[in-house]
Design a protein around this motif. Structure first.
Motif, PDB file in Angstrom:
ATOM      1  N   ALA A 249       0.812  -1.222   0.000  1.00 11.32           N
ATOM      2  CA  ALA A 249       0.000   0.000   0.000  1.00 11.32           C
ATOM      3  C   ALA A 249       0.842   1.266   0.000  1.00 11.32           C
ATOM      4  O   ALA A 249       0.390   2.314  -0.469  1.00 11.32           O
ATOM      5  N   PHE A 250       2.069   1.199   0.501  1.00 10.91           N
ATOM      6  CA  PHE A 250       2.912   2.392   0.573  1.00 10.91           C
ATOM      7  C   PHE A 250       3.643   2.665  -0.737  1.00 10.91           C
ATOM      8  O   PHE A 250       4.224   3.730  -0.912  1.00 10.91           O
ATOM      9  N   LEU A 251       3.609   1.721  -1.645  1.00 12.19           N
ATOM     10  CA  LEU A 251       4.254   1.894  -2.944  1.00 12.19           C
ATOM     11  C   LEU A 251       3.261   2.130  -4.070  1.00 12.19           C
ATOM     12  O   LEU A 251       3.628   2.625  -5.134  1.00 12.19           O
ATOM     13  N   LEU A 252       1.998   1.791  -3.851  1.00 10.70           N
ATOM     14  CA  LEU A 252       1.023   1.798  -4.943  1.00 10.70           C
ATOM     15  C   LEU A 252       0.293   3.122  -5.109  1.00 10.70           C
ATOM     16  O   LEU A 252      -0.299   3.363  -6.163  1.00 10.70           O
ATOM     17  N   GLY A 253       0.314   3.983  -4.094  1.00 12.08           N
ATOM     18  CA  GLY A 253      -0.417   5.238  -4.218  1.00 12.08           C
ATOM     19  C   GLY A 253      -1.881   4.964  -4.513  1.00 12.08           C
ATOM     20  O   GLY A 253      -2.538   4.180  -3.826  1.00 12.08           O
ATOM     21  N   ASP A 254      -2.399   5.603  -5.580  1.00 13.68           N
ATOM     22  CA  ASP A 254      -3.803   5.387  -5.954  1.00 13.68           C
ATOM     23  C   ASP A 254      -3.933   4.468  -7.164  1.00 13.68           C
ATOM     24  O   ASP A 254      -4.943   4.497  -7.871  1.00 13.68           O
ATOM     25  N   ASP A 255      -2.918   3.645  -7.417  1.00 16.06           N
ATOM     26  CA  ASP A 255      -2.935   2.771  -8.594  1.00 16.06           C
ATOM     27  C   ASP A 255      -4.143   1.847  -8.626  1.00 16.06           C
ATOM     28  O   ASP A 255      -4.733   1.622  -9.693  1.00 16.06           O
ATOM     29  N   LEU A 256      -4.500   1.278  -7.486  1.00 15.27           N
ATOM     30  CA  LEU A 256      -5.622   0.340  -7.462  1.00 15.27           C
ATOM     31  C   LEU A 256      -6.949   1.068  -7.625  1.00 15.27           C
ATOM     32  O   LEU A 256      -7.846   0.598  -8.336  1.00 15.27           O
ATOM     33  N   GLU A 257      -7.058   2.247  -6.983  1.00 11.96           N
ATOM     34  CA  GLU A 257      -8.311   3.009  -7.070  1.00 11.96           C
ATOM     35  C   GLU A 257      -8.570   3.508  -8.498  1.00 11.96           C
ATOM     36  O   GLU A 257      -9.710   3.512  -8.969  1.00 11.96           O
ATOM     37  N   THR A 258      -7.516   3.916  -9.180  1.00 11.34           N
ATOM     38  CA  THR A 258      -7.674   4.441 -10.537  1.00 11.34           C
ATOM     39  C   THR A 258      -7.729   3.351 -11.594  1.00 11.34           C
ATOM     40  O   THR A 258      -8.101   3.609 -12.738  1.00 11.34           O
ATOM     41  N   GLY A 259      -7.338   2.126 -11.216  1.00 11.95           N
ATOM     42  CA  GLY A 259      -7.351   1.029 -12.171  1.00 11.95           C
ATOM     43  C   GLY A 259      -6.082   0.908 -13.000  1.00 11.95           C
ATOM     44  O   GLY A 259      -6.036   0.094 -13.933  1.00 11.95           O
ATOM     45  N   ARG A 260      -5.056   1.713 -12.706  1.00  9.69           N
ATOM     46  CA  ARG A 260      -3.789   1.556 -13.433  1.00  9.69           C
ATOM     47  C   ARG A 260      -3.206   0.176 -13.193  1.00  9.69           C
ATOM     48  O   ARG A 260      -2.579  -0.411 -14.071  1.00  9.69           O
ATOM     49  N   ARG A 297       8.377  12.409  13.826  1.00  7.09           N
ATOM     50  CA  ARG A 297       8.119  11.001  14.142  1.00  7.09           C
ATOM     51  C   ARG A 297       6.672  10.796  14.566  1.00  7.09           C
ATOM     52  O   ARG A 297       6.004   9.853  14.105  1.00  7.09           O
ATOM     53  N   ALA A 298       6.157  11.669  15.431  1.00  7.13           N
ATOM     54  CA  ALA A 298       4.762  11.548  15.873  1.00  7.13           C
ATOM     55  C   ALA A 298       3.806  11.724  14.698  1.00  7.13           C
ATOM     56  O   ALA A 298       2.811  10.990  14.565  1.00  7.13           O
ATOM     57  N   TRP A 299       4.107  12.684  13.819  1.00  9.64           N
ATOM     58  CA  TRP A 299       3.258  12.912  12.648  1.00  9.64           C
ATOM     59  C   TRP A 299       3.288  11.701  11.713  1.00  9.64           C
ATOM     60  O   TRP A 299       2.241  11.269  11.206  1.00  9.64           O
ATOM     61  N   LEU A 300       4.472  11.141  11.512  1.00 11.40           N
ATOM     62  CA  LEU A 300       4.621   9.995  10.617  1.00 11.40           C
ATOM     63  C   LEU A 300       3.809   8.807  11.120  1.00 11.40           C
ATOM     64  O   LEU A 300       3.061   8.167  10.355  1.00 11.40           O
ATOM     65  N   LEU A 301       3.913   8.499  12.392  1.00 12.74           N
ATOM     66  CA  LEU A 301       3.171   7.375  12.960  1.00 12.74           C
ATOM     67  C   LEU A 301       1.662   7.628  12.909  1.00 12.74           C
ATOM     68  O   LEU A 301       0.871   6.706  12.679  1.00 12.74           O
ATOM     69  N   GLU A 302       1.269   8.875  13.091  1.00 13.15           N
ATOM     70  CA  GLU A 302      -0.152   9.224  13.000  1.00 13.15           C
ATOM     71  C   GLU A 302      -0.681   9.006  11.584  1.00 13.15           C
ATOM     72  O   GLU A 302      -1.779   8.456  11.394  1.00 13.15           O
ATOM     73  N   GLN A 303       0.097   9.410  10.575  1.00 12.26           N
ATOM     74  CA  GLN A 303      -0.329   9.243   9.187  1.00 12.26           C
ATOM     75  C   GLN A 303      -0.445   7.770   8.814  1.00 12.26           C
ATOM     76  O   GLN A 303      -1.370   7.363   8.093  1.00 12.26           O
ATOM     77  N   VAL A 304       0.480   6.967   9.296  1.00  9.90           N
ATOM     78  CA  VAL A 304       0.417   5.530   9.030  1.00  9.90           C
ATOM     79  C   VAL A 304      -0.821   4.929   9.688  1.00  9.90           C
ATOM     80  O   VAL A 304      -1.529   4.095   9.096  1.00  9.90           O
ATOM     81  N   ALA A 305      -1.122   5.358  10.915  1.00  9.73           N
ATOM     82  CA  ALA A 305      -2.310   4.860  11.610  1.00  9.73           C
ATOM     83  C   ALA A 305      -3.586   5.227  10.852  1.00  9.73           C
ATOM     84  O   ALA A 305      -4.520   4.423  10.745  1.00  9.73           O
ATOM     85  N   ILE A 306      -3.624   6.446  10.314  1.00  7.74           N
ATOM     86  CA  ILE A 306      -4.782   6.883   9.536  1.00  7.74           C
ATOM     87  C   ILE A 306      -4.956   6.009   8.301  1.00  7.74           C
ATOM     88  O   ILE A 306      -6.073   5.571   7.979  1.00  7.74           O
ATOM     89  N   GLN A 307      -3.850   5.721   7.611  1.00  8.93           N
ATOM     90  CA  GLN A 307      -3.942   4.878   6.420  1.00  8.93           C
ATOM     91  C   GLN A 307      -4.408   3.475   6.790  1.00  8.93           C
ATOM     92  O   GLN A 307      -5.219   2.874   6.070  1.00  8.93           O
ATOM     93  N   THR A 308      -3.918   2.950   7.909  1.00  9.01           N
ATOM     94  CA  THR A 308      -4.295   1.595   8.337  1.00  9.01           C
ATOM     95  C   THR A 308      -5.794   1.521   8.606  1.00  9.01           C
ATOM     96  O   THR A 308      -6.462   0.573   8.211  1.00  9.01           O
ATOM     97  N   VAL A 309      -6.339   2.542   9.261  1.00  9.10           N
ATOM     98  CA  VAL A 309      -7.776   2.560   9.566  1.00  9.10           C
ATOM     99  C   VAL A 309      -8.600   2.668   8.300  1.00  9.10           C
ATOM    100  O   VAL A 309      -9.647   2.019   8.165  1.00  9.10           O
ATOM    101  N   ASN A 310      -8.122   3.469   7.345  1.00  8.26           N
ATOM    102  CA  ASN A 310      -8.896   3.718   6.117  1.00  8.26           C
ATOM    103  C   ASN A 310      -8.613   2.723   5.004  1.00  8.26           C
ATOM    104  O   ASN A 310      -9.188   2.844   3.919  1.00  8.26           O
ATOM    105  N   ALA A 311      -7.721   1.762   5.254  1.00  8.28           N
ATOM    106  CA  ALA A 311      -7.368   0.803   4.210  1.00  8.28           C
ATOM    107  C   ALA A 311      -8.576  -0.044   3.853  1.00  8.28           C
ATOM    108  O   ALA A 311      -9.347  -0.451   4.729  1.00  8.28           O
TER     109      ALA A 311
END
Length: 313
Positions: A249-260, A297-311
């Motif tokens: 998920a960290f390498l694909l960006g929006d590739d799956l959503e856009t259908g690329r 570091r706190a911001w980075l971990l927060e962003q990862v947590a947000i992505q995990t919840v919204n995955a």
């Protein structure tokens, strides 16, 4: 001045330090915003002044003496830069080196928000090769941090005085372009059928072997449709329809959503979503507790947590 303590020109030292950090003359020139011929000239002049060979002409890498010299002068150059920033009352500086794919496809799209929320932090993002050595490139100052991918089969890093935290451990799965799937006649029936498909590799077949092993598929050989050194280049080839690549998920960006790209899902066998490694943030003890890195570091971990919840499920 005592000739024993004569310091080489600062321009030569800066060029050498940039070369050591980036691993290439042209990359160093781009960082310094000078012509690459100037960097080459500074390196030759510095070698002549010191009477030692700093760069191996055959490999283009630092010699042992070059590594030693860089590790000694890097903290001093950083201290000079920090003292200059302090006297000018500049904003705190933080350099984050990062593996290319994570930097380009996940971190860069989020950095604008970080800068808006923390305008007092001067953050420089510097993508580096995944196999760049932390100590070997002089990232040993109190204004540097590094994000790298630690694969499960890699030997544990000798972190010594470094601090680290695992950012994320994403599942890895195969993806391809719709055109590639169509050329294959549709999705494969079984996992073993993938061994007849065009598989794109990074530097070698190690990651595919790990993935097949996690799927309980015994293999003796992984066919290659091309070796492309880094994950983000491998995925670029997959987008161009050249074959199947492993991604997360960290390498694909929006590739799956856009259908690329689409996930490869055998029709008669389920896939196990299997992590093969972790993204890790690391820095020196001194850097770890600095306010700029603590905030990042706190911001980075927060962003990862947000992505995990919204995955997507």
């Amino acid at each position: 001045m005592d000739q024993r303590y004569r310091i080489p020109p600062l321009a030569a030292l800066n060029a050498f330090a940039a070369f050591a950090r980036t691993g290439g003359i042209r990359r160093a020139a781009a960082e310094l915003r000078v012509d690459h011929a100037a960097v080459s000239r500074h390196l030759r002049d510095l070698e002549q002044i010191l009477g030692i060979t700093l760069r191996d002409r055959a490999t283009g890498k630092l010699t042992l003496a070059g590594h030693t010299y860089y590790n000694q002068i890097a903290p001093l150059l950083e201290g000079l830069a920090r003292a200059t920033a302090d006297i000018r009352q500049q904003t705190p500086h933080l350099t984050v080196t990062c593996v290319h794919g994570f930097a380009y496809h996940w971190l860069v799209p989020r950095l604008a928000a970080f800068r808006r929320n923390h305008p007092h932090i001067d953050l420089l993002l510097r993508p580096v090769d995944a196999n760049t050595a932390f100590h070997g490139t002089g990232i040993e100052t109190d204004s540097h941090a590094d994000i790298f991918y630690a694969r499960d089969d890699a030997p544990p890093a000798a972190l010594r005085t470094l601090r680290s935290v695992a950012i994320a451990r994403p599942p890895v799965f195969p993806v391809a372009s719709p055109a590639c799937v169509a050329a294959m006649g549709g999705q494969p029936t079984r996992l073993i059928d993938l061994l007849q498909a065009p598989l794109l590799q990074e530097e070698d077949d190690a990651e595919w072997r790990l993935w097949f092993n996690a799927q309980n598929v015994d293999i003796s050989h992984v066919p290659s449709a091309g070796r492309l050194w880094q994950a983000h280049i491998t995925l670029a080839a997959a987008r161009a329809g050249e074959g199947i690549a492993l991604g997360n998920a960290f390498l694909l960006g929006d590739d799956l959503e856009t259908g690329r790209l689409v996930r490869i899902l055998p029709t008669r066998e389920p896939l196990r979503e299997t992590p093969l490694g972790s993204y890790v943030l690391r820095a020196t003890e001194r850097a770890w507790e600095k306010q700029s890195l603590s905030i990042f570091r706190a911001w980075l971990l927060e962003q990862v947590a947000i992505q995990t919840v919204n995955a997507p499920a």
